[in-house]
Motif scaffolding. Structure first.
Motif, mmCIF file in Angstrom:
data_model
loop_
_atom_site.group_PDB
_atom_site.id
_atom_site.type_symbol
_atom_site.label_atom_id
_atom_site.label_comp_id
_atom_site.label_asym_id
_atom_site.label_seq_id
_atom_site.Cartn_x
_atom_site.Cartn_y
_atom_site.Cartn_z
ATOM 1 N N SER A 1 0.803 -1.092 -0.078
ATOM 2 C CA SER A 1 0.009 0.059 0.066
ATOM 3 C C SER A 1 0.843 1.430 -0.007
ATOM 4 O O SER A 1 0.546 2.280 -0.622
ATOM 5 C CB SER A 1 -0.933 -0.064 1.184
ATOM 6 O OG SER A 1 -0.206 -0.086 2.566
ATOM 7 N N ALA A 2 1.962 1.357 0.543
ATOM 8 C CA ALA A 2 3.023 2.403 0.586
ATOM 9 C C ALA A 2 3.371 2.386 -0.913
ATOM 10 O O ALA A 2 3.529 3.694 -1.278
ATOM 11 C CB ALA A 2 3.963 2.240 1.626
ATOM 12 N N ALA A 3 3.817 1.432 -1.504
ATOM 13 C CA ALA A 3 4.116 1.605 -2.706
ATOM 14 C C ALA A 3 3.177 2.176 -3.966
ATOM 15 O O ALA A 3 3.395 2.970 -4.696
ATOM 16 C CB ALA A 3 4.460 0.155 -3.507
ATOM 17 N N PHE B 1 -1.045 -6.556 -5.334
ATOM 18 C CA PHE B 1 -0.024 -7.258 -5.894
ATOM 19 C C PHE B 1 0.025 -7.343 -7.810
ATOM 20 O O PHE B 1 0.798 -7.048 -8.302
ATOM 21 C CB PHE B 1 0.255 -8.899 -5.565
ATOM 22 C CG PHE B 1 1.151 -9.554 -6.433
ATOM 23 C CD1 PHE B 1 2.518 -9.546 -6.045
ATOM 24 C CD2 PHE B 1 0.916 -10.372 -7.160
ATOM 25 C CE1 PHE B 1 3.467 -10.296 -6.711
ATOM 26 C CE2 PHE B 1 1.620 -11.261 -7.966
ATOM 27 C CZ PHE B 1 3.097 -11.540 -7.805
ATOM 28 N N GLY B 2 -1.429 -7.639 -7.941
ATOM 29 C CA GLY B 2 -1.787 -7.805 -9.298
ATOM 30 C C GLY B 2 -1.448 -6.588 -9.986
ATOM 31 O O GLY B 2 -1.140 -6.324 -11.100
ATOM 32 N N PHE B 3 -2.121 -5.363 -9.175
ATOM 33 C CA PHE B 3 -2.099 -3.976 -9.899
ATOM 34 C C PHE B 3 -0.747 -3.527 -10.092
ATOM 35 O O PHE B 3 -0.330 -2.914 -11.113
ATOM 36 C CB PHE B 3 -2.940 -3.235 -9.177
ATOM 37 C CG PHE B 3 -2.852 -1.676 -9.697
ATOM 38 C CD1 PHE B 3 -3.757 -1.289 -10.625
ATOM 39 C CD2 PHE B 3 -1.946 -0.636 -9.242
ATOM 40 C CE1 PHE B 3 -3.894 0.068 -11.261
ATOM 41 C CE2 PHE B 3 -2.102 0.499 -9.543
ATOM 42 C CZ PHE B 3 -2.835 1.000 -10.619
ATOM 43 N N GLY C 1 3.029 -1.572 -13.868
ATOM 44 C CA GLY C 1 4.362 -1.278 -14.007
ATOM 45 C C GLY C 1 4.769 -1.974 -15.570
ATOM 46 O O GLY C 1 5.659 -1.033 -16.122
ATOM 47 N N VAL C 2 4.337 -2.992 -15.714
ATOM 48 C CA VAL C 2 4.698 -3.452 -17.020
ATOM 49 C C VAL C 2 4.056 -2.863 -18.135
ATOM 50 O O VAL C 2 4.767 -2.367 -19.357
ATOM 51 C CB VAL C 2 4.510 -5.115 -17.029
ATOM 52 C CG1 VAL C 2 4.981 -5.662 -18.410
ATOM 53 C CG2 VAL C 2 5.210 -5.831 -16.160
ATOM 54 N N LEU C 3 2.698 -2.578 -17.912
ATOM 55 C CA LEU C 3 2.178 -1.912 -19.078
ATOM 56 C C LEU C 3 2.679 -0.389 -19.313
ATOM 57 O O LEU C 3 2.624 -0.002 -20.342
ATOM 58 C CB LEU C 3 0.687 -1.799 -18.867
ATOM 59 C CG LEU C 3 0.089 -3.136 -18.736
ATOM 60 C CD1 LEU C 3 -1.363 -3.110 -18.208
ATOM 61 C CD2 LEU C 3 0.211 -3.975 -20.298
ATOM 62 N N ALA C 4 2.913 0.135 -18.120
ATOM 63 C CA ALA C 4 3.371 1.757 -18.326
ATOM 64 C C ALA C 4 4.663 1.855 -19.005
ATOM 65 O O ALA C 4 5.020 2.817 -19.483
ATOM 66 C CB ALA C 4 3.492 2.377 -16.766
ATOM 67 N N SER D 1 7.634 -3.349 -10.543
ATOM 68 C CA SER D 1 7.196 -4.697 -10.779
ATOM 69 C C SER D 1 8.236 -5.592 -10.537
ATOM 70 O O SER D 1 7.523 -6.799 -10.006
ATOM 71 C CB SER D 1 6.788 -4.453 -12.120
ATOM 72 O OG SER D 1 6.045 -3.635 -12.596
ATOM 73 N N LEU D 2 9.440 -5.592 -10.715
ATOM 74 C CA LEU D 2 10.352 -6.705 -10.580
ATOM 75 C C LEU D 2 10.496 -6.905 -9.055
ATOM 76 O O LEU D 2 10.505 -8.084 -8.658
ATOM 77 C CB LEU D 2 11.616 -6.334 -11.249
ATOM 78 C CG LEU D 2 11.697 -5.994 -12.970
ATOM 79 C CD1 LEU D 2 13.046 -5.545 -13.349
ATOM 80 C CD2 LEU D 2 11.280 -7.485 -13.566
ATOM 81 N N VAL D 3 10.582 -5.778 -8.388
ATOM 82 C CA VAL D 3 10.782 -5.781 -7.045
ATOM 83 C C VAL D 3 9.560 -6.897 -6.258
ATOM 84 O O VAL D 3 9.716 -7.623 -5.633
ATOM 85 C CB VAL D 3 11.087 -4.755 -6.362
ATOM 86 C CG1 VAL D 3 10.849 -4.763 -4.788
ATOM 87 C CG2 VAL D 3 12.336 -3.879 -6.579
ATOM 88 N N VAL D 4 8.289 -6.321 -6.888
ATOM 89 C CA VAL D 4 6.981 -6.877 -6.121
ATOM 90 C C VAL D 4 6.987 -8.351 -6.593
ATOM 91 O O VAL D 4 6.958 -9.130 -5.723
ATOM 92 C CB VAL D 4 6.045 -6.287 -6.818
ATOM 93 C CG1 VAL D 4 4.697 -6.918 -6.390
ATOM 94 C CG2 VAL D 4 5.960 -4.807 -6.119
#
Length: 248
Positions: free
Chosen positions: A78-80, A124-126, A131-134, A143-146
């Protein structure tokens, strides 16, 4: 693009996630302290009474272990969300939590479905797919960290443990993924180079001027301005020795 318009730190980036975590801990403390059991406020699929769990279930947990496992992921994800997607954070959080509860109510087993894990899977999904789509380097890095830190959660979207609401997890992941595709406004976009601009003219590009039509490099020798060079000499009489001779 000015990234400062999208990525900036403010109190809510930490304040809101801490508030969310504090609320679920207070609810659990209240149950233990006064002997209440709020499990019946969870989602009970396909029952009218069970619909109240759509709103209440994220705040209810079965035990300290269940609560602890949800605390850190909820706090971090949520912070991210509030830092990297500040303009859409509340929309994602509120609509995501609501729709996750709705889908859990539709597809879930006839049992009480409680806990914030559905919201965590939604986040997580969002965060991953958006990140990939943007295609913005910071969002891709997120996205990679998540996926590196929480990628193993994907196994719990399947019925691997009868005690775990895989329906809630799957619903959250599905909702977060769909929202990542649908939400497009207020998202940081990758910086565009000059040659990507719609009004770009290659003939005016200073870099391309160094190449011919076949792509061969053309060495340009800078032209020196033709100016007359004048050298001026200044003479100064040495009088110190002459004056000394006269005094003698």
């Amino acid at each position: 693009m000015n990234t400062e318009n999208h990525f900036y730190f403010k109190t809510g980036v930490i304040g809101y996630p801490i508030l969310f975590v504090l609320v679920i801990w207070v609810v659990f403390w209240f149950e233990i302290r006064f002997g209440f059991d709020f499990n019946h406020f969870g989602v009970v699929p396909r029952t009218l009474k069970g619909m109240r769990g759509i709103f209440f279930s994220p705040f209810i947990h079965s035990g300290i272990e269940h609560l602890w496992h949800n605390t850190l992921p909820l706090l971090i994800l949520s912070a991210a969300l509030f830092f990297f997607y500040a303009k859409n954070a509340w929309k994602v959080l509120l609509w995501g939590a609501f729709l996750t509860g709705v889908f859990t109510w539709i597809i879930g087993r006839p049992s009480y479905h409680i806990g914030a894990s559905g919201v965590i899977y939604m986040l997580f999904g969002f965060l991953f797919f958006k990140g990939v789509l943007a295609k913005h380097f910071r969002l891709i890095a997120l996205s990679l960290v998540v996926v590196f830190v929480y990628g193993s959660m994907i196994w719990y979207t399947f019925p691997v443990d009868p005690k775990i609401s895989w329906e809630g997890h799957s619903s959250g992941l599905l909702v977060g993924t769909v929202m990542a595709f649908l939400i497009k406004k207020g998202i940081a976009t990758p910086e565009r180079y000059a040659w990507e601009a719609p009004d770009y003219n290659p003939e005016e590009d200073d870099f391309l001027k160094h190449f011919d039509e076949d792509g061969n490099f053309i060495e340009h020798t800078p032209e020196m301005p033709e100016e007359e060079i004048i050298i001026v000499y200044n003479y100064k009489e040495l009088t110190s020795d002459k004056n000394k001779d006269e005094e003698e």
